[in-house]
Design a protein around this motif. Structure first.
Motif, mmCIF file in Angstrom:
data_model
loop_
_atom_site.group_PDB
_atom_site.id
_atom_site.type_symbol
_atom_site.label_atom_id
_atom_site.label_comp_id
_atom_site.label_asym_id
_atom_site.label_seq_id
_atom_site.Cartn_x
_atom_site.Cartn_y
_atom_site.Cartn_z
ATOM 1 N N ALA A 31 52.520 50.546 7.168
ATOM 2 C CA ALA A 31 51.570 49.986 8.098
ATOM 3 C C ALA A 31 50.657 51.403 8.526
ATOM 4 C CB ALA A 31 52.151 49.095 8.970
ATOM 5 N N LEU A 32 51.284 52.527 9.168
ATOM 6 C CA LEU A 32 50.661 53.473 9.651
ATOM 7 C C LEU A 32 49.674 53.942 8.501
ATOM 8 C CD1 LEU A 32 50.135 55.149 11.877
ATOM 9 C CD2 LEU A 32 52.165 56.378 11.483
ATOM 10 N N ASP A 33 50.315 54.209 7.304
ATOM 11 C CA ASP A 33 49.533 54.851 6.374
ATOM 12 C C ASP A 33 48.319 54.070 6.074
ATOM 13 O OD1 ASP A 33 51.616 56.659 5.828
ATOM 14 O OD2 ASP A 33 52.208 55.996 4.027
ATOM 15 N N GLY B 156 58.670 49.788 6.322
ATOM 16 C CA GLY B 156 57.586 48.903 6.618
ATOM 17 C C GLY B 156 56.533 49.690 7.790
ATOM 18 N N ALA B 157 57.015 50.220 8.727
ATOM 19 C CA ALA B 157 56.405 50.882 9.985
ATOM 20 C C ALA B 157 55.560 52.137 9.402
ATOM 21 C CB ALA B 157 57.304 51.524 11.063
ATOM 22 N N LYS C 29 53.295 56.194 16.683
ATOM 23 C CA LYS C 29 53.599 54.968 15.885
ATOM 24 C C LYS C 29 54.556 55.199 14.943
ATOM 25 C CE LYS C 29 48.953 53.028 16.468
ATOM 26 N NZ LYS C 29 47.757 52.455 15.831
ATOM 27 N N VAL C 30 55.046 56.413 14.842
ATOM 28 C CA VAL C 30 56.149 56.964 13.937
ATOM 29 C C VAL C 30 57.353 56.738 14.368
ATOM 30 C CG1 VAL C 30 56.917 58.959 12.805
ATOM 31 C CG2 VAL C 30 54.620 59.055 13.084
ATOM 32 N N ASP D 216 66.878 45.914 8.099
ATOM 33 C CA ASP D 216 66.338 46.813 9.082
ATOM 34 C C ASP D 216 65.605 48.060 8.670
ATOM 35 O OD1 ASP D 216 67.156 45.395 11.176
ATOM 36 O OD2 ASP D 216 69.060 46.274 11.599
ATOM 37 N N ARG D 217 66.190 48.563 7.580
ATOM 38 C CA ARG D 217 65.842 49.647 6.818
ATOM 39 C C ARG D 217 64.236 49.380 6.188
ATOM 40 N NH1 ARG D 217 70.354 53.329 3.463
ATOM 41 N NH2 ARG D 217 71.691 53.295 5.538
#
Length: 122
Positions: A34-36, A30-31, A101-102, A24-25
């Protein structure tokens, strides 16, 4: 226009993170990756950094020309700043879209603030 997307944490959100499994971490981190990547590809990312624990900060004060420092944090607060994105995008609506998205947005711990263009003030 530039917008600062401030990411906050608090003891409750930290407790949630502490209960996550390693998988989960990894998904949470990963989120951010992906945003970066999305913001780099769109050309909207100016800067993004996580911040260390507030206890590692220094408070700086200049008195009579002398710089004095004390151990942080600067102020006692319920929520503390843990990271940020500085983006340059077309509108406040787009900055809010990015902020959503954060992962901490799900906990209401994101703030979007426009930067002031000092050149426009001159």
């Amino acid at each position: 226009m530039k917008y600062l997307i401030l990411i906050y944490s608090n003891p409750e959100s930290r407790a949630i993170w502490d209960t996550f499994s390693p998988e989960d971490r990894a998904a949470g981190l990963g989120a951010y990756e992906a945003l970066d990547k999305e913001l780099v590809e769109s050309g909207e990312l100016v800067a993004s950094e996580p911040l260390d624990d507030p206890a590692t900060s220094k408070r700086v004060r200049v008195t009579e020309g002398r710089t004095l420092t004390t151990d942080g944090p600067f102020a006692e607060v319920k929520e503390y700043l843990v990271g940020f994105y500085l983006v340059e995008c077309a509108s406040e609506e787009r900055a809010v879209e990015i902020a959503a998205k954060v992962p901490e947005a799900q906990l209401g711990l994101i703030e979007v603030r426009p930067a002031i263009d000092l050149a426009a003030l001159a």
